[in-house]
Scaffold this active site. Structure first.
Site, PDB file in Angstrom:
ATOM      1  N   SER A  24       0.716  -1.290  -0.072  1.00 29.71           N
ATOM      2  CA  SER A  24       0.046  -0.072   0.332  1.00 29.71           C
ATOM      3  C   SER A  24       0.871   1.308  -0.052  1.00 29.71           C
ATOM      4  O   SER A  24       0.482   2.365   0.114  1.00 29.71           O
ATOM      5  CB  SER A  24      -1.041  -0.033   1.211  1.00 29.71           C
ATOM      6  OG  SER A  24      -0.247  -0.217   2.406  1.00 29.71           O
ATOM      7  N   ASN A 111      -2.105  -2.600  13.278  1.00 30.50           N
ATOM      8  CA  ASN A 111      -3.712  -2.437  13.250  1.00 30.50           C
ATOM      9  C   ASN A 111      -4.024  -1.139  13.981  1.00 30.50           C
ATOM     10  O   ASN A 111      -5.099  -0.380  13.389  1.00 30.50           O
ATOM     11  CB  ASN A 111      -4.343  -3.521  13.856  1.00 30.50           C
ATOM     12  CG  ASN A 111      -4.212  -4.789  13.147  1.00 30.50           C
ATOM     13  OD1 ASN A 111      -3.646  -4.689  11.801  1.00 30.50           O
ATOM     14  ND2 ASN A 111      -4.362  -6.183  13.530  1.00 30.50           N
ATOM     15  N   THR A 156     -40.260  25.865 -10.518  1.00 28.28           N
ATOM     16  CA  THR A 156     -40.329  24.582 -10.129  1.00 28.28           C
ATOM     17  C   THR A 156     -40.716  23.827 -11.419  1.00 28.28           C
ATOM     18  O   THR A 156     -41.108  24.237 -12.496  1.00 28.28           O
ATOM     19  CB  THR A 156     -41.754  24.227  -9.405  1.00 28.28           C
ATOM     20  OG1 THR A 156     -43.033  24.579 -10.093  1.00 28.28           O
ATOM     21  CG2 THR A 156     -42.030  24.947  -8.054  1.00 28.28           C
ATOM     22  N   SER A 278     -13.147  27.779 -26.714  1.00 27.98           N
ATOM     23  CA  SER A 278     -13.405  26.674 -27.697  1.00 27.98           C
ATOM     24  C   SER A 278     -12.077  26.773 -28.742  1.00 27.98           C
ATOM     25  O   SER A 278     -11.909  28.029 -29.040  1.00 27.98           O
ATOM     26  CB  SER A 278     -14.681  26.678 -28.449  1.00 27.98           C
ATOM     27  OG  SER A 278     -14.600  26.082 -29.665  1.00 27.98           O
ATOM     28  N   LYS A 284     -17.208  31.181 -28.114  1.00 35.79           N
ATOM     29  CA  LYS A 284     -17.584  30.341 -26.977  1.00 35.79           C
ATOM     30  C   LYS A 284     -16.967  30.897 -25.659  1.00 35.79           C
ATOM     31  O   LYS A 284     -15.674  31.188 -25.642  1.00 35.79           O
ATOM     32  CB  LYS A 284     -17.095  29.015 -27.168  1.00 35.79           C
ATOM     33  CG  LYS A 284     -17.951  28.207 -28.350  1.00 35.79           C
ATOM     34  CD  LYS A 284     -19.370  27.917 -27.888  1.00 35.79           C
ATOM     35  CE  LYS A 284     -19.469  26.447 -27.310  1.00 35.79           C
ATOM     36  NZ  LYS A 284     -20.620  26.057 -26.590  1.00 35.79           N
ATOM     37  N   ASN A 286     -17.072  28.852 -22.116  1.00 34.20           N
ATOM     38  CA  ASN A 286     -17.678  27.388 -21.791  1.00 34.20           C
ATOM     39  C   ASN A 286     -17.663  27.542 -19.918  1.00 34.20           C
ATOM     40  O   ASN A 286     -16.726  27.965 -19.596  1.00 34.20           O
ATOM     41  CB  ASN A 286     -16.961  26.480 -22.090  1.00 34.20           C
ATOM     42  CG  ASN A 286     -17.604  26.284 -23.710  1.00 34.20           C
ATOM     43  OD1 ASN A 286     -18.563  26.717 -24.143  1.00 34.20           O
ATOM     44  ND2 ASN A 286     -16.478  25.718 -24.578  1.00 34.20           N
ATOM     45  N   GLU A 291     -19.160  22.349 -14.903  1.00 33.27           N
ATOM     46  CA  GLU A 291     -19.518  21.000 -15.528  1.00 33.27           C
ATOM     47  C   GLU A 291     -18.599  19.988 -14.786  1.00 33.27           C
ATOM     48  O   GLU A 291     -18.907  18.915 -14.255  1.00 33.27           O
ATOM     49  CB  GLU A 291     -19.163  21.005 -17.000  1.00 33.27           C
ATOM     50  CG  GLU A 291     -20.082  22.035 -17.781  1.00 33.27           C
ATOM     51  CD  GLU A 291     -19.700  22.161 -19.234  1.00 33.27           C
ATOM     52  OE1 GLU A 291     -18.802  23.001 -19.596  1.00 33.27           O
ATOM     53  OE2 GLU A 291     -20.008  21.027 -20.064  1.00 33.27           O
ATOM     54  N   TYR A 318      -9.646  -6.651  12.276  1.00 34.87           N
ATOM     55  CA  TYR A 318      -8.899  -5.922  11.295  1.00 34.87           C
ATOM     56  C   TYR A 318      -8.878  -7.175  10.222  1.00 34.87           C
ATOM     57  O   TYR A 318      -8.723  -8.428  10.377  1.00 34.87           O
ATOM     58  CB  TYR A 318      -7.602  -5.683  11.528  1.00 34.87           C
ATOM     59  CG  TYR A 318      -6.794  -5.203  10.133  1.00 34.87           C
ATOM     60  CD1 TYR A 318      -6.909  -3.784   9.758  1.00 34.87           C
ATOM     61  CD2 TYR A 318      -5.901  -6.063   9.536  1.00 34.87           C
ATOM     62  CE1 TYR A 318      -6.252  -3.466   8.717  1.00 34.87           C
ATOM     63  CE2 TYR A 318      -5.257  -5.879   8.337  1.00 34.87           C
ATOM     64  CZ  TYR A 318      -5.369  -4.311   7.854  1.00 34.87           C
ATOM     65  OH  TYR A 318      -4.979  -3.848   6.920  1.00 34.87           O
ATOM     66  N   GLN A 323      -7.431  -2.238   4.055  1.00 36.25           N
ATOM     67  CA  GLN A 323      -6.276  -1.364   3.311  1.00 36.25           C
ATOM     68  C   GLN A 323      -6.963  -0.484   2.048  1.00 36.25           C
ATOM     69  O   GLN A 323      -6.437   0.593   1.699  1.00 36.25           O
ATOM     70  CB  GLN A 323      -5.230  -2.297   2.818  1.00 36.25           C
ATOM     71  CG  GLN A 323      -4.183  -1.530   2.265  1.00 36.25           C
ATOM     72  CD  GLN A 323      -2.859  -2.578   1.918  1.00 36.25           C
ATOM     73  OE1 GLN A 323      -2.265  -2.733   3.174  1.00 36.25           O
ATOM     74  NE2 GLN A 323      -2.556  -3.172   1.006  1.00 36.25           N
ATOM     75  N   LYS A 326      -8.207   3.681   1.919  1.00 33.35           N
ATOM     76  CA  LYS A 326      -7.667   4.843   1.848  1.00 33.35           C
ATOM     77  C   LYS A 326      -7.809   5.596   0.241  1.00 33.35           C
ATOM     78  O   LYS A 326      -8.152   6.874   0.375  1.00 33.35           O
ATOM     79  CB  LYS A 326      -6.126   4.578   2.239  1.00 33.35           C
ATOM     80  CG  LYS A 326      -5.796   4.218   3.588  1.00 33.35           C
ATOM     81  CD  LYS A 326      -4.433   4.098   3.939  1.00 33.35           C
ATOM     82  CE  LYS A 326      -4.362   2.853   4.977  1.00 33.35           C
ATOM     83  NZ  LYS A 326      -5.396   1.741   5.090  1.00 33.35           N
TER      84      LYS A 326
HETATM   85  N1  ARG Z   1      -1.241  -1.374   5.265  1.00 32.79           N
HETATM   86  C1  ARG Z   1      -2.243  -1.638   6.037  1.00 32.79           C
HETATM   87  C2  ARG Z   1      -3.456  -1.101   5.989  1.00 32.79           C
HETATM   88  O1  ARG Z   1      -3.271  -0.137   5.094  1.00 32.79           O
HETATM   89  C3  ARG Z   1      -1.605  -1.676   7.551  1.00 32.79           C
HETATM   90  C4  ARG Z   1      -2.320  -2.393   8.570  1.00 32.79           C
HETATM   91  C5  ARG Z   1      -1.488  -3.809   8.348  1.00 32.79           C
HETATM   92  N2  ARG Z   1      -2.088  -4.436   9.498  1.00 32.79           N
HETATM   93  C6  ARG Z   1      -2.000  -6.047   9.119  1.00 32.79           C
HETATM   94  N3  ARG Z   1      -2.461  -6.768  10.358  1.00 32.79           N
HETATM   95  N4  ARG Z   1      -1.514  -6.734   8.073  1.00 32.79           N
HETATM   96  O2  ARG Z   1      -4.362  -1.576   6.556  1.00 32.79           O
END
Ligand code: ARG
Length: 459
Positions: A24, A111, A156, A278, A284, A286, A291, A318, A323, A326
């Site tokens: 990640s 975690n 309306t 344009s 134009k 725009n 948009e 967990y 992961q 994010k």
């Molecule tokens: N990169 C992991 C995440 O974004 C971090 C936590 C990892 N924890 C684990 N038990 N593998 O969730």
């Protein structure tokens, strides 16, 4: 070779595909500052509790600052083999300070670490969201103040309904974005509990002080249940929920600006700074920003739905699925902040076309309700009858190709004999809006009252 962080029981390292699906770091490096803040607070607490020595804590805290500047200055070599931001920072800490680095991960887990980092990141976004909303509300208040008594058509079904004021229309959005603001503030209060020290899931046998780390990181208190603390992502969903509703509001206004800036409406001129041309049609101008705001809303809704789907089937606590929280939030936050800023800029810069707004306000039989109300008030007709008489007058005007005030008294009396000259007093749009003095109504005096109330609220 096996992983430096958890390779004790492993004889072989991961397959390249395993590494690719698992890592990640490509996106969670955005949480580097939060990760380092969390680790610095944790190290100070471990020393205060006598779990590690003061000198080790000092080395860890200093080393983490060194790493923070490396990252900020783009001198940090991120490694996919080290999976994520947590292990990248810790591995680098080992290189920078040596043996004490290994003591940092006492009484915590990735975690609670990732939950803490992500909460801190989302909290910063809630703060940016709040400032963005306040700036937009202020821009709308400026427009409302300038045109508190400008008349325009209220719609309306996008059909002319009744005359309203420009100020009133702007203030409608102030109310919407004002509720968004209160949603953001509520979410911030609710989410501000520290997961740190929940450890892997069950808490820890080390005598840690979770109140101390919570304080150091600006949380109101530690989260009360360690299982919940590492599993909870509803703070991110509340952010996405508030973002989605706000984005929906932005999109509706963006849609109006697209319509209003068209040659057929000409209600507003957008500034050059917030429009584009344009490459083929020289005339134009725009409304691209509007948009794009309208379009970006789809991404934000998508992020909300995606994270809901990731979370809905996960048993406590967990799972690696989490992961995937994010990227959705990062993308939604980036696009939300951009959309808010673009809308604020467009609103600040745009010029309402007072003459065209007024001309449009008077067309489409917009004062038909005023006429019906007059028949009730002055002639004592039941409203249903007044509605019918007015409908006949509208049909007559439509057949003659004119507006209601253009009918003669004789023509009106052919529909209802008791109508007098006085009726013409209520057919003008100014009169119409001025008469709508009920609380929350469109009369300029009401609008100015609401502007003053909002200025007071924002301080
Ligand atoms: N990169 C992991 C995440 O974004 C971090 C936590 C990892 N924890 C684990 N038990 N593998 O969730």
């Amino acid at each position: 070779t096996s992983n430096k962080m958890w390779g004790g029981r492993f004889a072989a390292g991961p397959d390249a595909i395993m590494e690719a699906i698992n890592a990640s770091i490509g996106f969670d490096k955005r949480m580097a500052a939060q990760d380092i803040a969390g680790s610095r607070a944790h190290a100070a607490m471990l020393a205060a509790q006598g779990i590690i020595s003061d000198s080790d804590a000092e080395a860890i805290r200093e080393g983490l600052l060194t790493i923070l500047s490396e990252i900020e200055e783009g001198r940090f070599a991120f490694s996919t083999a080290l999976e994520d931001i947590h292990m990248n920072v810790e591995a680098r800490l080992k290189e920078v300070i040596g043996e004490p680095a290994g003591r940092l991960h006492t009484g915590r887990s990735r975690n609670d670490q990732v939950a803490t980092d992500f909460k801190l990141w989302v909290r910063d976004q809630l703060d940016a969201f709040e400032s963005g909303l306040i700036a937009l509300i202020q821009a709308l208040l400026g427009q409302a103040e300038a045109g508190a008594d400008w008349v325009m058509p209220g719609f309306t079904h996008l059909q002319t309904a009744q005359p309203v004021t420009w100020g009133h229309h702007m203030m409608a959005y102030v109310e919407m974005f004002g509720r968004d603001l209160s949603r953001v503030r509520d979410a911030r209060v609710r989410m501000n509990e520290s997961p740190l020290g929940a450890a892997a899931l069950a808490g820890t046998s080390f005598p840690i002080d979770r109140h101390m780390t919570a304080d150091a990181l600006g949380f109101d208190r530690p989260a009360a249940n360690s299982l919940d603390a590492v599993s909870d992502r509803d703070f991110a969903l509340e952010f996405l929920g508030a973002a989605s509703i706000c984005a929906m509001h932005l999109s509706r206004f963006a849609e109006e600006l697209v319509i209003w800036s068209s040659a057929q409406f000409r209600f507003v001129a957008l500034s050059d700074r917030f429009s584009t041309g344009s490459s083929i049609m020289p005339q134009k101008k725009n409304p691209d920003a509007a948009e794009l705001i309208r379009a970006k809303v789809g991404r934000i809704f998508g992020a909300n739905t995606a994270l809901m789907m990731v979370m809905k089937g996960l048993p406590l606590t967990y799972s690696k699925d989490m992961q995937e929280d994010k990227e959705q939030v990062f993308d939604a936050a980036d696009n939300l902040m951009l959309a808010l800023a673009a809308m604020e800029g467009m609103v600040r810069d745009m010029t309402g076309n007072r003459e065209n707004l007024a001309a449009a306000a008077g067309s489409g039989f917009s004062t038909a309700t005023d006429l019906a109300d007059w028949l009730v008030r002055v002639l004592g007709l039941p409203f249903r009858d007044a509605h019918h008489v007015t409908g006949s007058l509208v049909a007559m005007a439509e057949a003659k190709g004119c507006d209601l005030p253009d009918l003669t008294l004789e023509q009106m009396q052919s529909v209802h004999n008791d109508i007098t000259q006085d009726v013409f007093g209520v057919l003008g749009v100014e009169n119409s809006v001025n008469s709508r003095m009920s609380y929350g109504g469109t009369a300029p005096e009401q609008v100015r009252g609401q502007i003053a109330r909002w200025k007071g609220l924002l301080g």
